[in-house]
Design an enzyme around this catalytic site. Structure first.
Site, mmCIF file in Angstrom:
data_model
loop_
_atom_site.group_PDB
_atom_site.id
_atom_site.type_symbol
_atom_site.label_atom_id
_atom_site.label_comp_id
_atom_site.label_asym_id
_atom_site.label_seq_id
_atom_site.Cartn_x
_atom_site.Cartn_y
_atom_site.Cartn_z
ATOM 1 N N GLU A 1 -9.665 -0.074 4.863
ATOM 2 C CA GLU A 1 -10.157 0.576 6.068
ATOM 3 C C GLU A 1 -11.530 0.023 6.452
ATOM 4 O O GLU A 1 -12.152 -0.737 5.708
ATOM 5 C CB GLU A 1 -10.250 2.093 5.819
ATOM 6 C CG GLU A 1 -8.905 2.750 5.479
ATOM 7 C CD GLU A 1 -8.019 3.005 6.694
ATOM 8 O OE1 GLU A 1 -7.912 2.145 7.576
ATOM 9 O OE2 GLU A 1 -7.412 4.084 6.755
ATOM 10 N N ASN B 1 -7.429 0.240 13.956
ATOM 11 C CA ASN B 1 -8.849 0.069 13.602
ATOM 12 C C ASN B 1 -9.093 -1.279 12.921
ATOM 13 O O ASN B 1 -10.177 -1.515 12.403
ATOM 14 C CB ASN B 1 -9.293 1.200 12.667
ATOM 15 C CG ASN B 1 -8.461 1.234 11.388
ATOM 16 O OD1 ASN B 1 -7.467 0.512 11.279
ATOM 17 N ND2 ASN B 1 -8.854 2.049 10.441
ATOM 18 N N ASP C 1 0.836 -1.200 0.000
ATOM 19 C CA ASP C 1 0.000 0.000 0.000
ATOM 20 C C ASP C 1 0.873 1.252 0.000
ATOM 21 O O ASP C 1 2.103 1.166 0.108
ATOM 22 C CB ASP C 1 -0.944 -0.009 1.215
ATOM 23 C CG ASP C 1 -0.213 -0.067 2.554
ATOM 24 O OD1 ASP C 1 1.037 -0.121 2.572
ATOM 25 O OD2 ASP C 1 -0.892 -0.064 3.589
ATOM 26 N N HIS D 1 -7.447 -2.302 10.224
ATOM 27 C CA HIS D 1 -7.214 -2.299 8.774
ATOM 28 C C HIS D 1 -6.051 -3.202 8.384
ATOM 29 O O HIS D 1 -5.151 -3.470 9.177
ATOM 30 C CB HIS D 1 -7.057 -0.870 8.212
ATOM 31 C CG HIS D 1 -5.762 -0.191 8.511
ATOM 32 N ND1 HIS D 1 -5.559 1.155 8.279
ATOM 33 C CD2 HIS D 1 -4.594 -0.634 9.030
ATOM 34 C CE1 HIS D 1 -4.329 1.470 8.613
ATOM 35 N NE2 HIS D 1 -3.727 0.419 9.073
HETATM 36 P P1 PGA Z 1 2.256 -0.129 12.502
HETATM 37 O O1 PGA Z 1 1.059 0.005 11.479
HETATM 38 O O2 PGA Z 1 3.005 -1.354 12.108
HETATM 39 O O3 PGA Z 1 3.065 1.120 12.312
HETATM 40 O O4 PGA Z 1 1.637 -0.265 13.871
HETATM 41 C C1 PGA Z 1 0.242 -1.096 11.254
HETATM 42 C C2 PGA Z 1 -0.796 -0.745 10.237
HETATM 43 O O5 PGA Z 1 -1.372 0.344 10.296
HETATM 44 O O6 PGA Z 1 -1.076 -1.586 9.382
#
Ligand code: PGA
Length: 240
Positions: free
Chosen positions: A143, A136, A67, A138
């Site tokens: 999302e 959240n 992404d 995701h």
């Molecule tokens: P992070 O992000 O590894 O920085 O906690 C995880 C994500 O948002 O997929």
């Protein structure tokens, strides 16, 4: 789901990298994908070390990023592209057969979306998809409320992601959208590895693993995946 509880971040990183390497050994000409973010940093470094030490041969393996923030290129601090470049690609002494890193700053973001789909169609389906989990729930930028049937798509960032994102690049950028592989492409992967560390991820990880399968918690869809590993440190796994 195969739940793998690790004592700390280092063990989580090593275990996840080992599972990726095992899959590449089984299918050396597959397509693999890693996320950006804080969680995968250690895993990506361990994986690059394994490649450099000759423990895994990626000369026939293709790599695609998961992404990107729309508006950010792989030269922008906090972008997934820069994460890939600095932590994976520039470390490798033996390169992948090919790579596709999403350019979130592409003038024509729709063409960039199509190019991501094309790359996955050409070299995929994914053999291994490594994923982090957002606060959240995701996966990539799939999302809350995302359509599980989508391939690569461009999506507005959720409120939670908008709050969390300053940890990656402060106030410098204000993206409002993400471009991401879709749940359909992730679910088509032969092996999925969801990694999580830290007590702040315990609640959402519990919802993803034990809660109802719902697009309000996108990671819960992985309960339906036939070969999904959840590799978490003790703090993130505390409520499982
Ligand atoms: P992070 O992000 O590894 O920085 O906690 C995880 C994500 O948002 O997929």
């Amino acid at each position: 789901m195969h739940i793998v509880v690790c004592k700390d971040y280092e063990e989580m990183s090593r275990r996840a990298a080992e599972i990726v390497a095992e899959q590449i050994k089984k299918r050396p000409d597959g397509l693999i994908s890693f996320p950006g973010g804080d969680t995968p940093l250690g895993m990506v470094h361990v994986f690059a070390d394994m490649v450099n030490e000759g423990k895994v041969d990626i000369s026939r393996t293709h790599y695609v990023s998961l992404d990107e923030w729309v508006g950010l290129s792989n030269e922008d601090e906090g972008s997934c592209g820069l994460f890939n470049q600095q932590n994976l690609l520039s470390r490798l002494q033996h390169p992948f057969a090919g790579t596709h890193i999403i350019n979130g700053a592409a003038e024509d973001i729709e063409s960039e979306r199509v190019a991501l789909n094309d790359y996955i169609s050409q070299y995929g389906p994914l053999d291994v998809s490594v994923l982090g989990i957002g606060m959240n729930g995701h996966l990539g930028f799939n999302e809350n409320g995302v359509d599980f049937d989508l391939d690569a798509h461009i999506i507005p960032l959720s409120e939670t992601t908008l709050k969390v994102m300053t940890k990656y690049f402060g106030e410098k950028f204000h993206p409002t959208q993400g471009i991401s592989q879709g749940i359909r492409q992730i679910m088509a992967a032969k092996t999925v590895i969801l990694i999580a560390n830290g007590a702040h991820k315990a609640e959402i990880l519990k919802k993803a693993v034990h809660g109802p399968v719902t697009n309000e918690v996108p990671a819960s869809v992985l309960q339906n995946h036939p070969n999904c590993y959840v590799v978490a440190d003790e703090a993130a796994a505390a409520l499982l």
